[in-house]
Design a protein around this motif. Structure first.
Motif, PDB file in Angstrom:
ATOM      1  N   LYS A   9       0.857  -1.190   0.000  1.00  0.00           N
ATOM      2  CA  LYS A   9       0.000   0.000   0.000  1.00  0.00           C
ATOM      3  C   LYS A   9       0.890   1.236   0.000  1.00  0.00           C
ATOM      4  CE  LYS A   9      -2.478  -0.676   3.677  1.00  0.00           C
ATOM      5  NZ  LYS A   9      -3.546  -0.580   4.696  1.00  0.00           N
ATOM      6  N   SER A  12      -0.601   4.419   4.998  1.00  0.00           N
ATOM      7  CA  SER A  12      -1.355   3.800   6.083  1.00  0.00           C
ATOM      8  C   SER A  12      -2.707   4.499   6.187  1.00  0.00           C
ATOM      9  CB  SER A  12      -0.577   3.931   7.388  1.00  0.00           C
ATOM     10  OG  SER A  12      -1.259   3.314   8.440  1.00  0.00           O
ATOM     11  N   ILE A  13      -3.780   3.734   6.021  1.00  0.00           N
ATOM     12  CA  ILE A  13      -5.119   4.316   6.019  1.00  0.00           C
ATOM     13  C   ILE A  13      -5.581   4.618   7.441  1.00  0.00           C
ATOM     14  CG2 ILE A  13      -7.490   4.012   5.231  1.00  0.00           C
ATOM     15  CD1 ILE A  13      -5.357   4.118   3.008  1.00  0.00           C
ATOM     16  N   ASN A  14      -5.402   3.662   8.320  1.00  0.00           N
ATOM     17  CA  ASN A  14      -5.799   3.808   9.720  1.00  0.00           C
ATOM     18  C   ASN A  14      -4.627   3.320  10.565  1.00  0.00           C
ATOM     19  OD1 ASN A  14      -7.158   4.090  12.115  1.00  0.00           O
ATOM     20  ND2 ASN A  14      -8.664   2.480  11.733  1.00  0.00           N
ATOM     21  N   ASP A 362      -1.641  -1.869   9.112  1.00  0.00           N
ATOM     22  CA  ASP A 362      -2.362  -0.879   9.905  1.00  0.00           C
ATOM     23  C   ASP A 362      -3.682  -1.463  10.390  1.00  0.00           C
ATOM     24  OD1 ASP A 362      -3.981  -0.924   7.658  1.00  0.00           O
ATOM     25  OD2 ASP A 362      -3.297   1.001   6.895  1.00  0.00           O
ATOM     26  N   MET A 364      -6.601  -0.911   9.264  1.00  0.00           N
ATOM     27  CA  MET A 364      -7.463  -1.300   8.144  1.00  0.00           C
ATOM     28  C   MET A 364      -7.196  -2.760   7.772  1.00  0.00           C
ATOM     29  SD  MET A 364      -7.764   0.442   4.376  1.00  0.00           S
ATOM     30  CE  MET A 364      -8.895  -0.216   3.142  1.00  0.00           C
ATOM     31  N   ASP A 365      -5.924  -3.142   7.693  1.00  0.00           N
ATOM     32  CA  ASP A 365      -5.573  -4.545   7.454  1.00  0.00           C
ATOM     33  C   ASP A 365      -6.123  -5.428   8.567  1.00  0.00           C
ATOM     34  OD1 ASP A 365      -3.919  -3.994   5.126  1.00  0.00           O
ATOM     35  OD2 ASP A 365      -2.449  -3.197   6.537  1.00  0.00           O
ATOM     36  N   GLU A 367      -8.741  -4.916  10.559  1.00  0.00           N
ATOM     37  CA  GLU A 367     -10.203  -5.057  10.499  1.00  0.00           C
ATOM     38  C   GLU A 367     -10.632  -5.997   9.383  1.00  0.00           C
ATOM     39  OE1 GLU A 367     -14.200  -2.232   9.925  1.00  0.00           O
ATOM     40  OE2 GLU A 367     -12.229  -1.318  10.280  1.00  0.00           O
ATOM     41  N   GLU A 368     -10.022  -5.844   8.215  1.00  0.00           N
ATOM     42  CA  GLU A 368     -10.389  -6.688   7.086  1.00  0.00           C
ATOM     43  C   GLU A 368     -10.071  -8.157   7.346  1.00  0.00           C
ATOM     44  OE1 GLU A 368      -9.718  -3.364   3.498  1.00  0.00           O
ATOM     45  OE2 GLU A 368      -8.232  -4.948   3.869  1.00  0.00           O
ATOM     46  N   GLN A 386     -13.344   1.613  16.763  1.00  0.00           N
ATOM     47  CA  GLN A 386     -14.283   1.768  15.647  1.00  0.00           C
ATOM     48  C   GLN A 386     -14.419   0.462  14.866  1.00  0.00           C
ATOM     49  OE1 GLN A 386     -11.671   3.870  16.150  1.00  0.00           O
ATOM     50  NE2 GLN A 386     -12.370   6.012  16.062  1.00  0.00           N
ATOM     51  N   ALA A 387     -13.297  -0.243  14.677  1.00  0.00           N
ATOM     52  CA  ALA A 387     -13.349  -1.537  13.984  1.00  0.00           C
ATOM     53  C   ALA A 387     -14.202  -2.521  14.766  1.00  0.00           C
ATOM     54  CB  ALA A 387     -11.940  -2.083  13.790  1.00  0.00           C
ATOM     55  N   ARG A 390     -17.850  -1.627  14.222  1.00  0.00           N
ATOM     56  CA  ARG A 390     -18.333  -1.987  12.891  1.00  0.00           C
ATOM     57  C   ARG A 390     -18.524  -3.493  12.750  1.00  0.00           C
ATOM     58  NH1 ARG A 390     -14.986   2.525  11.197  1.00  0.00           N
ATOM     59  NH2 ARG A 390     -13.148   1.174  11.146  1.00  0.00           N
TER      60      ARG A 390
END
Length: 465
Positions: A9, A12-14, A362, A364-365, A367-368, A386-387, A390
């Motif tokens: 990537k 880092s998104i999150n 990060d 995001m990785d 959570e996914e 937050q993860a 969700r």
């Protein structure tokens, strides 16, 4: 053996990790009478200060050299000199720990040379201990900054050479960044149970344990004293906690000749047994009954909790040493590590994490992968809340920062007692998810109703069936 993966990537998104300069500042805060100094822009210090204050809920004496546009081009040596002189005049610290940031390191300044020149010119700084650690934000994470700062303190302040036989019962303990004030207190108590006096560096149990001083002080109150740091060569042995503390342990052994041992983990039965056996060998004292009782309590807790943890699917996101510590702990209790995400690839421990793969990524990785693996529990710091919301999963907060829970510095996860309490905390999370049945939840198929039936047999008129 786990496979180490790095997703491709561009950014880092999150973010999961905290910066190396922040890790260095936390280490400096474990020294008595200290002021951490960030050599960089004001924003570098402000962001770190915000996270530290939210986590510890304490005043933080973090300072900055306030590099601006002109200094970014022409150099920041003058700002460093001005900051050191002002701090000495206004705050009178015993110790100043300098941590570099990405801005000043990208320019490629000779900070070590600048500092040496400043100390030669400014004689008023001679009464203050000053060390510098190179901790650019773009290299490593919290663990790396902490380790570099502790190594710099040892190299700059420990008196090398032969032992002076000041104490025959001293040991040195180098805790990792993932140890809390309560963890350090427990380490000191365990050493004392064997008749050993522990010098802990850094010692957040004195400076950031949440106490109220009689008077305001602009510098740290509590922490490792400078004279104790100087005399670390008096120790019988050095115990370092976490793989990232290996360079600091090696530096201390190289300076003083004191033998060192690095323990990768102190959470759980086997890990604590290893520490207790080591303390017994160093001291020559048998394991005291108090520790045997704590061990028995941990074993009982494991028996009580294995019903709720066995077979659970755990997702972990933390710095490398903490990831390893937690993964080994959960695996020993019958849980499965379905996702492990960490901050850097520098630690050799990552290959030993009991999972199929460890991802350097990060949140995001995290959570996914937790969603895809159908995890039962998310284990990470407060930024993972937050993860968890969700995904509709419970969230166990560990590491740094934890800003939406109180008392994090008084929570222990190590030793027999800390492992026991942590185990109960995890077990109670899963126990609370079990829905308690009410009378209306039972169907007629589960509990047949009572019926009254007439019987014509002589001597029996009613039967319940």
């Amino acid at each position: 053996m786990a496979t180490l993966l790095q997703p491709k990537k561009n950014g880092s998104i999150n973010p999961l990790k905290s910066s190396a300069p922040l890790g260095a500042a936390l280490a400096y805060l474990g020294v008595d009478g200290a002021v951490p100094l960030f050599h960089g822009a004001q924003g570098c210090t402000s962001f770190a200060l915000t996270l530290a204050v939210r986590h510890f809920r304490e005043d933080m004496p973090m300072q900055t050299t306030a590099i601006a546009e002109v200094e970014t081009i022409l150099g920041g040596a003058d700002n460093l000199e001005e900051a050191l002189v002002n701090l000495q005049a206004r705050m009178n610290p015993k110790f100043i720990g300098i941590a570099s940031t990405a801005l000043i390191e990208t320019r490629g300044e000779d900070i070590t040379g600048d500092l040496l020149s400043i100390m030669q010119r400014r004689h008023e700084l001679a009464r203050t201990a000053i060390v510098y650690a190179s901790t650019p934000d773009y290299v490593g994470a919290l663990e790396d900054g902490w380790a570099k700062a502790v190594t710099a303190i040892i190299e700059g302040l420990v008196v090398p050479g032969e032992r002076r036989q000041k104490s025959l019962r001293q040991i040195n303990i180098l805790p990792g960044v993932h140890q809390t004030a309560a963890d350090i207190d427990q380490l000191r108590d365990m050493a004392a149970a064997f008749g050993l006096d522990a010098v802990v560096l850094p010692d957040l149990s004195g400076s950031l344990d949440g106490h109220v001083n009689a008077e305001f002080t602009p510098i740290t109150s509590g922490g490792t004293k400078l004279e104790d740091i100087a005399d670390m060569g008096e120790g019988l042995a050095t115990i370092a906690i976490g793989q990232h503390m290996t360079p600091a342990a090696e530096a201390l052994e190289g300076l003083t000749g004191v033998p060192s041992t690095v323990l990768a983990n102190l959470t759980g039965l086997a890990a604590t047994d290893e520490l207790v056996a080591l303390l017994s060998r160093i001291s020559g004292v048998a394991v005291p009954e108090s520790l045997k009782r704590r061990r028995s309590q941990l074993v009982d807790a494991m028996l009580d909790c294995h019903f709720y943890l066995g077979g659970k699917r755990i997702a972990i996101a933390a710095d490398p040493d903490l990831t390893y510590q937690l993964a080994v702990f959960f695996k020993s209790l019958g849980a499965e590590i379905v996702t492990a995400v960490t901050t850097t690839h520098h630690s050799a421990l990552l290959e030993r994490v009991p999972a199929k793969e460890v991802v350097v990524g990060d949140l995001m990785d995290f959570e996914e992968r937790a969603a895809a693996a159908q995890a039962d529990l998310l284990v990470t710091h407060s930024h993972g809340r937050q993860a968890a919301e969700r995904l509709g999963l419970p969230h166990l907060r560990v590491g740094f920062p934890i800003f939406d829970r109180l008392g994090v510095q008084h929570r222990s996860m190590i030793g027999y007692a800390g492992s026991r309490d942590f185990l109960y905390e995890v077990g109670n999370i899963f126990l609370s998810l079990i829905k308690e049945k009410k009378p209306e939840d039972f169907t007629s198929a589960e509990v047949p109703p009572f019926k009254v039936q007439e019987k014509r047999d002589v001597g029996q008129t009613l039967a319940i069936g």
